[in-house]
Scaffold this motif. Structure first.
Motif, short mmCIF file in Angstrom:
data_model
loop_
_atom_site.label_atom_id
_atom_site.label_comp_id
_atom_site.label_asym_id
_atom_site.label_seq_id
_atom_site.Cartn_x
_atom_site.Cartn_y
_atom_site.Cartn_z
N GLU A 173 -26.27 71.16 61.70
CA GLU A 173 -27.46 71.75 62.34
C GLU A 173 -27.86 70.95 63.57
N ALA A 174 -27.95 69.62 63.40
CA ALA A 174 -28.36 68.75 64.51
C ALA A 174 -27.31 68.76 65.62
N GLN A 175 -26.03 68.71 65.22
CA GLN A 175 -24.95 68.69 66.22
C GLN A 175 -24.89 70.00 67.01
N LEU A 176 -25.18 71.11 66.33
CA LEU A 176 -25.19 72.41 67.02
C LEU A 176 -26.35 72.49 68.01
N THR A 177 -27.47 71.90 67.64
CA THR A 177 -28.63 71.86 68.54
C THR A 177 -28.28 71.07 69.81
N VAL A 178 -27.59 69.96 69.63
CA VAL A 178 -27.16 69.14 70.77
C VAL A 178 -26.18 69.93 71.63
N PHE A 179 -25.24 70.61 70.98
CA PHE A 179 -24.23 71.38 71.72
C PHE A 179 -24.89 72.49 72.54
N ARG A 180 -25.86 73.17 71.91
CA ARG A 180 -26.60 74.23 72.62
C ARG A 180 -27.30 73.67 73.88
N ALA A 181 -27.89 72.49 73.71
CA ALA A 181 -28.59 71.85 74.83
C ALA A 181 -27.59 71.48 75.93
N GLN A 182 -26.40 71.03 75.51
CA GLN A 182 -25.35 70.69 76.49
C GLN A 182 -24.93 71.94 77.26
N PHE A 183 -24.80 73.05 76.54
CA PHE A 183 -24.38 74.29 77.21
C PHE A 183 -25.46 74.76 78.19
N ALA A 184 -26.72 74.60 77.79
CA ALA A 184 -27.83 74.96 78.70
C ALA A 184 -27.77 74.11 79.97
N SER A 185 -27.51 72.81 79.82
CA SER A 185 -27.37 71.91 80.98
C SER A 185 -26.19 72.35 81.83
N PHE A 186 -25.10 72.68 81.16
CA PHE A 186 -23.89 73.13 81.86
C PHE A 186 -24.19 74.36 82.73
N LEU A 187 -24.92 75.32 82.16
CA LEU A 187 -25.26 76.54 82.90
C LEU A 187 -26.19 76.24 84.08
N ASN A 188 -26.91 75.10 83.98
CA ASN A 188 -27.79 74.68 85.08
C ASN A 188 -27.07 73.80 86.11
N GLY A 189 -25.76 73.72 85.96
CA GLY A 189 -24.98 72.99 86.97
C GLY A 189 -24.70 71.54 86.68
N GLN A 190 -25.03 71.08 85.45
CA GLN A 190 -24.74 69.68 85.10
C GLN A 190 -23.63 69.64 84.07
N VAL A 191 -22.60 68.85 84.34
CA VAL A 191 -21.51 68.71 83.38
C VAL A 191 -21.92 67.67 82.34
#
Length: 278
Positions: free
Chosen positions: A56-74
């Motif tokens: 659950e926690a790891q998926l939350t982190v991954f979702r946040a990473q994908f949101a950052s990715f879509l905002n132009g941050q790798v």
């Protein structure tokens, strides 16, 4: 750095899915590498859910990473994101399919039984059809709308095939994907499944789902002429290879409880020859 990132993604698909790796090896290099990157993304979500220490926690982190990715941050230093960034720059990617796929994998964290075919296909759309939708802008960038229904159907067919092959492994994870109402309608009970009873009732249920998968494959095949030539063989071969798993299970007298059915390299070569001959 970018080539290393793509090589990292290639190693992942090569290790985890020989069928897809073989099928998509026929693509031209730019499309082929893009498929590897998307597969790397999907695999990471899958591994979090199936093998994560705190999914659950790891998926939350991954979702946040994908949101950052879509905002132009790798995010971080994972090479998968670097490869995916290149893919998003080169192709008209649709983020919604990626969001839907994460939601589908998340279902495995709180839903372990399915009762109706509709429930199963809702799940299958999220974990499998979404992958087809992710790949469409890569494989057929000018035909995304014409191929959308076909890609969804192919994902449904493949996921139902997966479920029919992996019944035993899923039981070990305390998951029952075979719709329970379908089992009861054939006189096959959950207890029978838990005790690996291979009966004519089990075969009846199995074949009903296989027939559903076949319908989806037929729908997918009916639109494949819309794919550009460079993607047609890879998509068609991945579908044909997957569909052949059903035949392989029948050849083993439906004994999915004791052995995992697969399509041999020789059988794949024969299937490929058949596709190329059409």
């Amino acid at each position: 750095m970018l080539e290393q990132a793509y090589s990292h993604c290639e190693a992942i698909i090569k290790h985890h899915s020989k069928t897809f790796y073989k099928a998509f090896s026929f693509l031209p290099p730019t499309k082929r590498k893009a498929v590897w990157a998307v597969y790397g993304f999907c695999r990471q979500v899958d591994d979090i859910v199936d093998e994560g220490t705190d999914p659950e926690a790891q998926l939350t982190v991954f979702r946040a990473q994908f949101a950052s990715f879509l905002n132009g941050q790798v995010p971080g230093n994972d090479p998968m994101w670097l490869a995916l960034e290149d893919v998003f720059q080169k192709f008209p990617m649709e983020p919604q399919a990626f969001h839907d796929m994460i939601a589908g994998q998340e279902m495995d964290l709180y839903k372990t039984e399915y009762y109706t075919m509709e429930e199963l296909e809702h799940y299958s759309y999220h974990v499998a059809s979404t992958v087809g939708l992710m790949l469409l802008p890569i494989l057929a960038p000018k035909k995304v709308d014409e191929l959308r229904d076909s890609a969804i159907a192919l994902g449904l067919g493949m996921q139902i095939t997966n479920i029919l092959r992996d019944i035993s492994e899923d039981l070990e994870r305390q998951r029952i994907y075979i719709p329970i109402n379908e089992m009861i309608a054939s006189g096959y009970m959950v207890d029978d499944l838990l005790n690996h009873r291979l009966t004519k009732e089990f075969i009846e249920v199995w074949e009903r789902l296989a027939s559903r998968a076949e319908d989806h494959y037929e729908k997918a095949f009916s639109a494949m002429h819309h794919y550009p030539l460079d993607a047609r063989l890879p998509v068609k071969s991945s579908a044909v290879f997957y569909r052949a798993i059903l035949k392989s299970i029948r050849k083993k007298d439906y004994n999915i409880f004791e052995q995992r059915a697969f399509v041999t390299e020789k059988e794949k070569e024969e299937l490929l020859a058949g596709i190329a001959g059409h």
